[in-house]
Design a protein around this motif. Sequence first.
Motif, short mmCIF file in Angstrom:
data_model
loop_
_atom_site.label_atom_id
_atom_site.label_comp_id
_atom_site.label_asym_id
_atom_site.label_seq_id
_atom_site.Cartn_x
_atom_site.Cartn_y
_atom_site.Cartn_z
N GLY A 171 -0.47 -1.21 10.94
CA GLY A 171 0.18 0.06 11.24
C GLY A 171 0.67 0.90 10.07
N HIS A 172 0.46 0.45 8.82
CA HIS A 172 1.00 1.22 7.71
C HIS A 172 0.18 0.99 6.45
CE1 HIS A 172 4.08 2.73 4.80
NE2 HIS A 172 4.30 3.56 5.79
N ILE A 173 -0.28 2.09 5.84
CA ILE A 173 -1.00 2.00 4.56
C ILE A 173 0.03 2.15 3.45
CG2 ILE A 173 -2.82 2.98 3.12
CD1 ILE A 173 -4.08 4.13 5.69
N GLU A 174 0.39 1.04 2.83
CA GLU A 174 1.47 1.05 1.83
C GLU A 174 1.19 2.02 0.69
OE1 GLU A 174 4.38 -0.39 2.00
OE2 GLU A 174 3.99 -1.52 3.83
N ALA A 175 -0.03 1.96 0.14
CA ALA A 175 -0.35 2.77 -1.04
C ALA A 175 -0.20 4.26 -0.78
CB ALA A 175 -1.76 2.46 -1.52
N ALA A 176 -0.45 4.66 0.47
CA ALA A 176 -0.35 6.07 0.84
C ALA A 176 1.00 6.40 1.47
CB ALA A 176 -1.46 6.43 1.82
N ASN A 177 1.82 5.36 1.71
CA ASN A 177 3.08 5.50 2.45
C ASN A 177 2.84 6.28 3.74
OD1 ASN A 177 5.76 5.11 3.02
ND2 ASN A 177 6.43 6.95 1.92
N LYS A 178 1.85 5.82 4.49
CA LYS A 178 1.38 6.57 5.65
C LYS A 178 1.21 5.64 6.85
CE LYS A 178 -2.79 9.13 7.08
NZ LYS A 178 -2.15 10.25 7.76
N SER A 205 -10.02 8.46 1.22
CA SER A 205 -10.99 7.58 0.57
C SER A 205 -10.33 6.69 -0.48
CB SER A 205 -12.11 8.40 -0.08
OG SER A 205 -12.83 9.10 0.91
N LYS A 206 -9.41 7.28 -1.24
CA LYS A 206 -8.81 6.52 -2.35
C LYS A 206 -7.91 5.39 -1.87
CE LYS A 206 -5.32 10.20 -3.00
NZ LYS A 206 -6.00 11.25 -2.20
N TYR A 207 -7.54 5.41 -0.60
CA TYR A 207 -6.66 4.36 -0.07
C TYR A 207 -7.43 3.28 0.71
CZ TYR A 207 -3.14 7.84 -1.19
OH TYR A 207 -2.35 8.76 -1.85
N MET A 208 -8.72 3.48 0.89
CA MET A 208 -9.50 2.52 1.67
C MET A 208 -9.91 1.33 0.79
SD MET A 208 -9.68 3.55 4.77
CE MET A 208 -8.01 4.22 4.53
N PRO A 209 -10.00 0.14 1.37
CA PRO A 209 -10.45 -1.02 0.59
C PRO A 209 -11.91 -0.88 0.16
CG PRO A 209 -10.15 -1.60 2.92
CD PRO A 209 -9.59 -0.24 2.75
N PHE A 210 -12.67 -0.09 0.88
CA PHE A 210 -14.07 0.23 0.57
C PHE A 210 -14.46 1.38 1.48
CE2 PHE A 210 -13.82 -3.23 3.62
CZ PHE A 210 -14.52 -2.71 4.69
N MET A 211 -15.63 1.97 1.24
CA MET A 211 -16.13 3.04 2.09
C MET A 211 -17.02 2.43 3.17
SD MET A 211 -14.66 5.73 0.96
CE MET A 211 -15.55 7.24 1.37
#
Length: 231
Positions: free
Chosen positions: A13-20, A172-178
């Motif tokens: 539920g939360h993307i830490e790197a994006a704080n989203k 894209s920059k927050y994904m583990p891969f595309m």
Amino acid sequence: MAPKVLVVLTSFGHIEAANKPTGWYLPELSHPYDVLTQAGVEIVTASPKGGVAPLDPASVEMFKADPSAAAFAAEKKAVWEQTAQLASFKGRAGEFAALFYPGGHGPMFDLVDDKDSIALIEEFAAKGKPVAAVCHGPVVFVNAKRADGKALLAEKEVTAFSNAEEDAVDLSKYMPFMLEDRIKAVGGIYKKAEQPWGELVLVQDGGKLITGQNPASAKGVGEAILRAISA
């Protein structure tokens, strides 16, 4: 007896790197849910952790004018707030007509390498039961294998959220891969609509593998699942 479809939602539920905040994407469940339940299909929901599967709040806001999504968000909370634990469904493919994974960015982080999820997909596929996913949902297939040991997606026409769409939402920059790249890497024949956000649903092996590109493709995926289990 009404056919049952097992729907697996993310627990991430939360993307830490994006704080989203993230999770599963509202119309990608609401539209197939409407198509299937109106045809008398019973929906059973699961998630890796069980309990509340996080709904991406951005999808609620973005689709507040979509009648299906708005009604689902208002009236169907139990569907995603009372999910069963995914592991409890291993060995039970015989009880279900199909397996379906909605998208949202959550599955990129948890379901992609969830061993219970992969085992479940392989079990359904081995029994010749339809497995389906939309948007980021097809990430669940990239680590699954067929009975012959080949990648589940190898030599199959597959769609999913495109690199261009990921770039457009600036994640894209927050994904583990595309996802588009990973599908190609495991031997899938990746296809996309002519324009970003265009509808595309691909059906392989007479309905055994169903993928949709993005939120616009969700209803079509629901319709393809219904056709596959009604055949």
